[in-house]
Design a protein around this motif. Structure first.
Motif, PDB file in Angstrom:
ATOM      1  N   PHE A 276      46.697  -1.788  30.565  1.00 21.00           N
ATOM      2  CA  PHE A 276      46.124  -0.560  30.010  1.00 21.00           C
ATOM      3  C   PHE A 276      44.859  -0.880  29.229  1.00 21.00           C
ATOM      4  O   PHE A 276      44.699  -1.981  28.695  1.00 21.00           O
ATOM      5  CB  PHE A 276      47.121   0.100  29.040  1.00 21.00           C
ATOM      6  CG  PHE A 276      48.475   0.332  29.624  1.00 21.00           C
ATOM      7  CD1 PHE A 276      49.418  -0.677  29.649  1.00 21.00           C
ATOM      8  CD2 PHE A 276      48.821   1.565  30.136  1.00 21.00           C
ATOM      9  CE1 PHE A 276      50.680  -0.475  30.195  1.00 21.00           C
ATOM     10  CE2 PHE A 276      50.079   1.787  30.672  1.00 21.00           C
ATOM     11  CZ  PHE A 276      50.996   0.762  30.710  1.00 21.00           C
TER      12      PHE A 276
ATOM     13  N   TYR B 269      42.773   1.073  26.016  1.00 24.58           N
ATOM     14  CA  TYR B 269      42.679   2.146  25.036  1.00 24.58           C
ATOM     15  C   TYR B 269      41.375   1.997  24.270  1.00 24.58           C
ATOM     16  O   TYR B 269      40.860   0.891  24.118  1.00 24.58           O
ATOM     17  CB  TYR B 269      43.845   2.079  24.035  1.00 24.58           C
ATOM     18  CG  TYR B 269      45.166   2.555  24.581  1.00 24.58           C
ATOM     19  CD1 TYR B 269      45.975   1.719  25.326  1.00 24.58           C
ATOM     20  CD2 TYR B 269      45.597   3.855  24.348  1.00 24.58           C
ATOM     21  CE1 TYR B 269      47.176   2.161  25.832  1.00 24.58           C
ATOM     22  CE2 TYR B 269      46.809   4.307  24.846  1.00 24.58           C
ATOM     23  CZ  TYR B 269      47.583   3.450  25.588  1.00 24.58           C
ATOM     24  OH  TYR B 269      48.783   3.893  26.083  1.00 24.58           O
TER      25      TYR B 269
ATOM     26  N   GLN C  30      39.320   3.178  20.597  1.00 27.93           N
ATOM     27  CA  GLN C  30      39.492   3.723  19.238  1.00 27.93           C
ATOM     28  C   GLN C  30      38.126   3.992  18.644  1.00 27.93           C
ATOM     29  O   GLN C  30      37.349   3.057  18.402  1.00 27.93           O
ATOM     30  CB  GLN C  30      40.274   2.743  18.364  1.00 27.93           C
ATOM     31  CG  GLN C  30      40.622   3.298  16.999  1.00 27.93           C
ATOM     32  CD  GLN C  30      41.485   2.328  16.199  1.00 27.93           C
ATOM     33  OE1 GLN C  30      41.341   1.114  16.275  1.00 27.93           O
ATOM     34  NE2 GLN C  30      42.417   2.866  15.424  1.00 27.93           N
TER      35      GLN C  30
ATOM     36  N   GLY D  91      42.585   7.892  15.988  1.00 25.04           N
ATOM     37  CA  GLY D  91      43.641   7.154  16.680  1.00 25.04           C
ATOM     38  C   GLY D  91      43.169   6.623  18.008  1.00 25.04           C
ATOM     39  O   GLY D  91      42.066   6.917  18.467  1.00 25.04           O
ATOM     40  N   LEU D  92      44.005   5.824  18.639  1.00 28.81           N
ATOM     41  CA  LEU D  92      43.668   5.262  19.943  1.00 28.81           C
ATOM     42  C   LEU D  92      43.815   6.318  21.031  1.00 28.81           C
ATOM     43  O   LEU D  92      44.726   7.139  21.002  1.00 28.81           O
ATOM     44  CB  LEU D  92      44.601   4.089  20.275  1.00 28.81           C
ATOM     45  CG  LEU D  92      44.233   2.751  19.678  1.00 28.81           C
ATOM     46  CD1 LEU D  92      44.603   2.693  18.216  1.00 28.81           C
ATOM     47  CD2 LEU D  92      44.939   1.634  20.444  1.00 28.81           C
TER      48      LEU D  92
ATOM     49  N   PHE E 297      44.041   6.819  25.284  1.00 27.55           N
ATOM     50  CA  PHE E 297      44.299   6.177  26.563  1.00 27.55           C
ATOM     51  C   PHE E 297      43.084   6.344  27.475  1.00 27.55           C
ATOM     52  O   PHE E 297      42.538   7.446  27.603  1.00 27.55           O
ATOM     53  CB  PHE E 297      45.538   6.821  27.177  1.00 27.55           C
ATOM     54  CG  PHE E 297      45.794   6.474  28.604  1.00 27.55           C
ATOM     55  CD1 PHE E 297      45.483   7.360  29.625  1.00 27.55           C
ATOM     56  CD2 PHE E 297      46.372   5.256  28.934  1.00 27.55           C
ATOM     57  CE1 PHE E 297      45.727   7.050  30.947  1.00 27.55           C
ATOM     58  CE2 PHE E 297      46.627   4.943  30.262  1.00 27.55           C
ATOM     59  CZ  PHE E 297      46.304   5.840  31.264  1.00 27.55           C
TER      60      PHE E 297
ATOM     61  N   LYS F  55      45.096   2.915  33.338  1.00 32.95           N
ATOM     62  CA  LYS F  55      46.193   1.981  33.475  1.00 32.95           C
ATOM     63  C   LYS F  55      46.306   1.493  34.906  1.00 32.95           C
ATOM     64  O   LYS F  55      45.916   2.181  35.862  1.00 32.95           O
ATOM     65  CB  LYS F  55      47.515   2.618  33.039  1.00 32.95           C
ATOM     66  CG  LYS F  55      48.009   3.746  33.950  1.00 32.95           C
ATOM     67  CD  LYS F  55      49.333   4.299  33.446  1.00 32.95           C
ATOM     68  CE  LYS F  55      49.809   5.455  34.331  1.00 32.95           C
ATOM     69  NZ  LYS F  55      51.075   6.052  33.814  1.00 32.95           N
TER      70      LYS F  55
ATOM     71  N   LEU G  91      35.884   0.657  19.490  1.00 32.73           N
ATOM     72  CA  LEU G  91      36.750  -0.524  19.574  1.00 32.73           C
ATOM     73  C   LEU G  91      37.668  -0.353  20.780  1.00 32.73           C
ATOM     74  O   LEU G  91      38.334   0.683  20.905  1.00 32.73           O
ATOM     75  CB  LEU G  91      37.553  -0.645  18.279  1.00 32.73           C
ATOM     76  CG  LEU G  91      38.390  -1.881  18.032  1.00 32.73           C
ATOM     77  CD1 LEU G  91      37.542  -3.138  18.092  1.00 32.73           C
ATOM     78  CD2 LEU G  91      39.081  -1.778  16.678  1.00 32.73           C
TER      79      LEU G  91
ATOM     80  N   PHE H 124      40.775  -1.751  23.237  1.00 31.52           N
ATOM     81  CA  PHE H 124      41.974  -2.582  23.250  1.00 31.52           C
ATOM     82  C   PHE H 124      42.549  -2.660  24.655  1.00 31.52           C
ATOM     83  O   PHE H 124      42.747  -1.636  25.318  1.00 31.52           O
ATOM     84  CB  PHE H 124      43.056  -2.010  22.336  1.00 31.52           C
ATOM     85  CG  PHE H 124      42.761  -2.112  20.879  1.00 31.52           C
ATOM     86  CD1 PHE H 124      42.150  -1.066  20.202  1.00 31.52           C
ATOM     87  CD2 PHE H 124      43.095  -3.258  20.177  1.00 31.52           C
ATOM     88  CE1 PHE H 124      41.886  -1.157  18.850  1.00 31.52           C
ATOM     89  CE2 PHE H 124      42.836  -3.357  18.824  1.00 31.52           C
ATOM     90  CZ  PHE H 124      42.227  -2.306  18.155  1.00 31.52           C
TER      91      PHE H 124
ATOM     92  N   PHE I 279      49.332  -5.639  22.600  1.00 32.63           N
ATOM     93  CA  PHE I 279      47.909  -5.323  22.523  1.00 32.63           C
ATOM     94  C   PHE I 279      47.092  -6.564  22.209  1.00 32.63           C
ATOM     95  O   PHE I 279      47.527  -7.454  21.473  1.00 32.63           O
ATOM     96  CB  PHE I 279      47.648  -4.288  21.426  1.00 32.63           C
ATOM     97  CG  PHE I 279      48.030  -2.886  21.808  1.00 32.63           C
ATOM     98  CD1 PHE I 279      49.349  -2.471  21.724  1.00 32.63           C
ATOM     99  CD2 PHE I 279      47.080  -1.980  22.252  1.00 32.63           C
ATOM    100  CE1 PHE I 279      49.713  -1.172  22.078  1.00 32.63           C
ATOM    101  CE2 PHE I 279      47.432  -0.680  22.600  1.00 32.63           C
ATOM    102  CZ  PHE I 279      48.751  -0.286  22.516  1.00 32.63           C
ATOM    103  N   GLY I 280      45.884  -6.597  22.776  1.00 29.75           N
ATOM    104  CA  GLY I 280      44.918  -7.583  22.349  1.00 29.75           C
ATOM    105  C   GLY I 280      44.355  -7.219  20.988  1.00 29.75           C
ATOM    106  O   GLY I 280      44.674  -6.172  20.428  1.00 29.75           O
TER     107      GLY I 280
END
Lengths: 114, 115
Positions: B34, B36, B38, B43-44, B46, B49, B88, B90, B105-106
């Protein structure tokens, strides 16, 4: 509601106090997750609820952390005897049954322990 | 144990140029992957995927990602960057063999698109 709602958005607490963080997921989403985001770190999994099944608590960092989900909807994350290392943004996410991984995140609660 | 690596803390790209945000993973089973995003003080969200099927996945806002099993990578790409893409990003990994859909998550990559 239309999105995942978290409250409060910000919380400052004194070391040693207990705090409760609330998450109201999207209606109809059966899965609910709590993650923690610390400065400069990725997201850390805390706990997962799926329907009426027993929650997956494998990510909770200590026994000071607990969470519940009432009626398959609202969830509360409780941190007892807060420590400075608990300072982080706590994120809640929900998804429809059978995801996987297409979360809708809330805006988070920024917790600062002083 | 499964893991995700985002080797770049920050990526700078000029507006209009193609962008790539890198992600590599390690998992014992078949991966779910996935991306995501930010935005500041939010919030993050989507983006896209990969579960199975076509290795090239298209997502929101013109982003796409290519699943490469031999290189265990899932890099995020966009042909022409916009200033509004600055955020940002992820990468996240799930294990299809796991009992729950928790994701690893990374640490995130900060993308800055320069006008």
């Amino acid at each position: 509601g239309a999105g995942v709602s978290q409250s409060p958005s910000n919380k400052v607490t004194e070391k040693g106090k207990d705090v409760e963080l609330r998450c109201d997921p999207i209606s109809g989403h059966t899965a609910l997750y709590w993650y923690r985001q610390s400065l400069g770190q990725g997201l850390e999994f805390l706990i997962y609820f799926q329907g009426n099944s027993a929650p997956d608590k494998s990510g909770l960092p200590s026994d000071r952390f607990s969470a519940e989900r009432t009626g398959g909807s609202v969830s509360t994350l409780t941190i007892q005897r807060t420590q400075q290392e608990d300072s982080a943004v706590y994120l809640c996410a929900s998804e429809r049954q059978g995801g996987p991984g297409s979360y809708t995140f809330g805006s988070g609660t920024r917790l600062t322990v002083v | 144990a499964q893991s995700v690596a985002q080797p770049e803390d920050q990526v700078n790209v000029a507006e209009g140029n193609p962008l790539t945000v890198k992600c590599t993973y390690s998992v014992s089973g078949n991966p779910y992957l996935f991306w995501y995003v930010q935005y500041p003080n939010r919030g993050l969200q989507f983006l896209l995927k990969y579960i199975t099927g076509d290795n090239l996945v298209k997502g929101s806002y013109g982003f796409e990602a290519e699943f490469n099993k031999s290189q265990t990578s899932f890099h995020l790409k966009k042909p022409s960057a916009l200033v509004s893409d600055s955020a940002l990003y992820f990468c996240a990994l799930g294990d299809s063999g796991a009992g729950s859909y928790q994701l690893t998550f990374g640490k995130g990559t900060k993308l800055s698109v320069i006008p």
